[in-house]
Design a protein around this motif. Structure first.
Motif, PDB file in Angstrom:
ATOM      1  N   ARG A   1       0.438  -1.627   0.322  1.00  0.00           N
ATOM      2  CA  ARG A   1      -0.116   0.128  -0.103  1.00  0.00           C
ATOM      3  C   ARG A   1       0.773   1.510  -0.375  1.00  0.00           C
ATOM      4  N   ASP A   2       1.671   1.131   1.136  1.00  0.00           N
ATOM      5  CA  ASP A   2       2.438   2.800   0.937  1.00  0.00           C
ATOM      6  C   ASP A   2       4.067   2.740   0.167  1.00  0.00           C
ATOM      7  N   HIS A   3       4.088   1.493  -0.527  1.00  0.00           N
ATOM      8  CA  HIS A   3       5.588   1.843  -0.953  1.00  0.00           C
ATOM      9  C   HIS A   3       4.996   1.782  -3.122  1.00  0.00           C
ATOM     10  N   TYR A   4       4.094   0.947  -3.036  1.00  0.00           N
ATOM     11  CA  TYR A   4       3.679   0.650  -4.245  1.00  0.00           C
ATOM     12  C   TYR A   4       2.510   0.906  -4.788  1.00  0.00           C
ATOM     13  N   GLY A   5       1.128   1.715  -4.181  1.00  0.00           N
ATOM     14  CA  GLY A   5      -0.135   2.250  -4.077  1.00  0.00           C
ATOM     15  C   GLY A   5      -0.979   1.650  -4.593  1.00  0.00           C
ATOM     16  N   VAL A   6      -0.851  -0.060  -3.759  1.00  0.00           N
ATOM     17  CA  VAL A   6      -1.294  -1.229  -4.282  1.00  0.00           C
ATOM     18  C   VAL A   6      -1.939  -1.555  -3.160  1.00  0.00           C
ATOM     19  N   GLN A   7      -4.101  -1.639  -3.266  1.00  0.00           N
ATOM     20  CA  GLN A   7      -4.625  -2.214  -1.963  1.00  0.00           C
ATOM     21  C   GLN A   7      -4.952  -3.406  -2.485  1.00  0.00           C
ATOM     22  N   VAL A   8      -4.929  -4.670  -1.816  1.00  0.00           N
ATOM     23  CA  VAL A   8      -5.623  -5.906  -1.835  1.00  0.00           C
ATOM     24  C   VAL A   8      -6.311  -6.702  -0.806  1.00  0.00           C
ATOM     25  N   ASP A   9      -7.132  -6.746  -1.085  1.00  0.00           N
ATOM     26  CA  ASP A   9      -8.294  -7.840  -0.587  1.00  0.00           C
ATOM     27  C   ASP A   9      -7.656  -8.964   0.045  1.00  0.00           C
ATOM     28  N   THR A  10      -8.116  -9.434   1.276  1.00  0.00           N
ATOM     29  CA  THR A  10      -7.231 -11.175   0.850  1.00  0.00           C
ATOM     30  C   THR A  10      -8.726 -11.672   1.784  1.00  0.00           C
ATOM     31  N   VAL A  11      -8.132 -12.764   0.807  1.00  0.00           N
ATOM     32  CA  VAL A  11      -9.788 -14.063   0.876  1.00  0.00           C
ATOM     33  C   VAL A  11      -8.914 -15.324   1.994  1.00  0.00           C
TER      34      VAL A  11
END
Length: 736
Positions: free
Chosen positions: A510-520
């Motif tokens: 999130r902080d370094h690469y600007g990617v938000q993921v959802d965990t499943v």
């Protein structure tokens, strides 16, 4: 060491080592259990050496080492950090490592870059907890003869007194010789406070027989008082005997036992040699953030121990080196004028600079604008089919010396030193840098196998476009993570060492690469099979004008032994199914088997026999018979009982003997079958068991809790076995 302490009357920053020749370098990794005070100690050493004017605090997020935002939020280290200081004409590279078990990959990187290790042990924790979290690292250092010393902190809130803790460390870490772990100084404690604890106010040097007193705010020295002499004499005699036992002068022990007084200078020289060899491990006490003292108590003594007792890069054995094809080469000698051999020990991302590679130079000299050969396989050992070695030629940009988050420009990095290289895009952690004329490869160090899975998916379409690249970069930076695209479940799985490790990975995405993921929920790859024989008829007949579709096939299905896959047999007689369409039926059967017939899991371990069918001279086609084959298999499944198969792993659990019973009971509760036990070193047992993978998804976390951090395990796929019927519905509901 001891004589330097006697001569020094106050803290000093020292003068920078001239040119930082390898003999004036010291690379020291600080390791120890979480909360032992490593980062606070690094801060105090930097202040005493004059590298910083005021020591920061972990609680305030103001330390040099912990400079990431996540470290400020969690009040603990999560990554390897380098803090170089100058002392007495030496450059000391202090490598601050995390103490939490999830970040042991960072610790191993620090040990790779170091030539000695300083084990920081907190007296505020129970001795059993100290032993649990430090013994494995101690054994790793012992395997490569890494010189080690111990520092005892938090004596002001001690649960275990200094003498008891020293004795326990001798028993745990001294191996067959507890006298290889002995105090070099005794702590001097002040008046007891209302809570029953007494603060550390100074140290008494056993060799110098001088008290170094910090109680007045400045470091002063004086002779011991009368009531201090008796315990001092006893501890001093034991230390002298321990040093003499490690001496290369075989006559020294006879002379000592004969009553001769051994010169202090001789003892100090022998002590320094024994410490540098890794055969003797001195113990010191320290209070890095002592109230009222203008510098950390014990920091001068520690800096003198590091410069006088720990080896230079020229004295510590270097990693083995080979040609890229694996041919061995002569050992490296750490010559700054020799061929360039360096290694990327850590990779990180800076929001302004981009990728930063922390490099340890083992031979030669690395300079800006050099063109180097990058060769490596990360840390996975020799090239493998799924991860071949990679190589490239690249130009080195600016060199910097990291000081926490600061980057100070460097003109060169000589053998034995560490530096950061910016934008070394083709290199991963563990890769070797060498001269372009003679590519070389360093023997890799080992990283722990990540055994805790987390399935992730992009939060949005914008995240999906960046997810694959960002995860690949994340794994390249941290070899203790593994990325898997599971072919059976289709899930993208990030394997880590523990929950804290997973949390840091998500934060960095999130902080370094600007990617938000959802965990499943992580799904385990199940299989399906027939529990008994069945028959099926597939009829695909359609007429819609022009050429229609016509195909009929009849099959028999029977189960096969585990591991047989899908077998297709043609027993058609009389041309009921034309020869060209038999392959079409097989193709349809295999495609349906791959999709599953009950819950979407692949169908395995069956024999499908094509025994009859019908065709039409005009309307039959390849596509029609593929559809008929699939329909026939589904009809057979509806008639028969379809059994679910779950993967079973071979698990090896290494634990102290005290935990063998609880571990075996826990494995049985996970439907595991213990297949054997065996002794593995002193006081440890290896428990082997076959356990369904459905039951060990969180075993990395659960085992740590069960054994108070002392247990570790490995796993490997063994086979698929029938799942108990009562579990099938519950598993399907959980896995979707």
């Amino acid at each position: 060491m001891g004589d330097k302490v006697h001569a020094r009357t106050g803290a000093a920053g020292g003068t920078p080592a001239a040119g930082h020749h390898p003999r004036a370098l010291r690379n020291v990794a600080l390791v120890g259990h979480s909360g032992s005070g490593k980062t606070t100690l690094v801060e105090a050493l930097a202040q005493t050496a004059g590298a910083i004017g005021r020591a920061g605090r972990v609680e305030d997020g103001s330390t040099v080492s912990d400079h990431e935002e996540i470290e400020h939020r969690q009040n603990r280290s999560v990554q390897l950090s380098l803090v170089p200081v100058d002392w007495d004409g030496h450059r000391i590279n202090l490598l601050d490592t995390p103490g939490y078990a999830d970040f042991v990959g960072e610790v191993r990187a620090g040990l790779r870059a170091a030539d000695a290790a300083l084990f920081v042990v907190s007296a505020a924790q129970e001795a059993e907890a100290v032993a649990a979290t430090t013994r494995a690292l101690w054994e790793e250092c012992a395997a490569v003869a890494m010189p080690r010393a111990l520092v005892v902190t938090h004596l002001d809130t001690a649960r275990t007194p200094f003498d008891a803790l020293t004795r326990i460390c001798g028993e745990l870490f001294g191996g067959d010789d507890p006298d290889a772990v002995l105090p070099l100084y005794l702590p001097v404690l002040g008046p007891e406070a209302a809570d029953g604890h007494a603060p550390l106010t100074g140290l008494t040097g056993l060799l110098t027989q001088r008290v170094f007193d910090y109680s007045g705010g400045e470091r002063t020295e004086h002779p011991p008082s009368g009531d201090e002499r008796a315990p001092l004499a006893e501890a001093r005699a034991r230390l002298i005997e321990g040093i003499i036992a490690e001496s290369e002068d075989e006559t020294l022990m006879d002379r000592y036992l004969g009553g001769e007084t051994i010169d202090t200078g001789t003892l100090v020289t022998d002590l320094e040699r024994a410490v540098a060899r890794g055969s003797f491990h001195p113990v010191l006490a320290a209070a890095p953030a002592a109230e009222g003292a203008r510098q950390g108590i014990g920091t001068v003594e520690l800096l003198d121990l590091i410069t006088g007792g720990f080896p230079s890069p020229l004295e510590h054995p270097l990693p083995a080196v080979t040609t890229p094809d694996g041919s061995p080469l002569p050992a490296l000698d750490g010559d700054p004028g020799g061929p360039l051999v360096a290694e990327v020990v850590k990779t990180s991302s800076d929001p302004y600079v981009g990728r930063l590679s922390l490099v340890r130079v083992f031979s030669g000299t690395l300079r800006p604008d050099d063109t180097v050969h990058v060769y490596g396989h990360g840390l996975d050992g020799p090239a493998q089919e799924d991860r071949p070695c990679h190589e490239a030629r690249t130009r080195v940009g600016a060199l910097t010396s990291p000081f926490g988050k600061q980057q100070r420009p460097l003109d060169a990095c000589v053998a034995g030193d560490l530096a950061c290289v910016a934008r070394l895009e083709t290199a991963e952690t563990g890769d070797t840098l060498s001269g372009t004329g003679h590519p070389l490869l360093l023997e890799p160090w080992t990283t722990p196998d990540p055994l805790l899975p987390l399935a992730v998916q992009a939060h949005s379409k914008a995240d999906e476009d960046k997810l694959s690249h960002s995860l690949a970069r994340l794994v390249a930076e941290d070899p203790a993570m593994r990325l898997e695209q599971n072919p059976d479940t289709g899930q993208l799985v990030l394997w880590c060492l523990g929950e804290a490790h997973l949390g840091v990975a998500l934060d960095r995405l999130r902080d370094h690469y600007g990617v938000q993921v959802d965990t499943v929920p992580h799904r385990v790859a199940l299989r399906e099979t027939f529990a008994g024989p069945a028959t099926g008829r597939g009829r695909h007949v359609k007429q819609s004008g022009g050429h229609g579709q016509y195909a009929v096939c009849e099959i028999d299905v029977e189960p096969l032994p585990a591991g047989s896959g899908v077998e297709f047999v043609d027993r058609v007689v009389g041309g009921a199914v034309p020869r060209p369409f038999i392959a079409s039926v097989e193709k349809g059967v295999r495609a349906q088997a791959a999709r599953g017939v009950a819950a979407g899991h692949p169908l395995v371990d069956i024999r499908v026999v094509l025994r009859d069918g019908k065709a039409h001279s005009v309307d039959s086609s390849d596509a029609a018979f593929q559809t008929a084959g699939a329909l026939a298999l589904r009809e057979a499944a509806a008639e028969a009982h379809v059994q679910f198969l779950e993967p079973v792993a071979e698990v090896g659990v290494l634990v102290p003997d005290d935990y063998v019973g609880p571990v075996m009971s826990d494995l049985s509760g996970r439907r595991g079958r213990v297949t054997g036990t065996e002794q593995s070193g002193s006081g440890r047992t290896l428990v082997r068991a076959d356990v369904p993978e459905l039951e060990i998804g969180r075993y990395a976390v659960d085992l740590r809790a069960l054994t108070h951090g002392t247990g570790r395990f490995d796993r490997s796929y063994a086979r698929h076995e029938p799942m108990p019927p009562q579990l099938a519905d519950r598993v399907h509901a959980r896995q979707g």
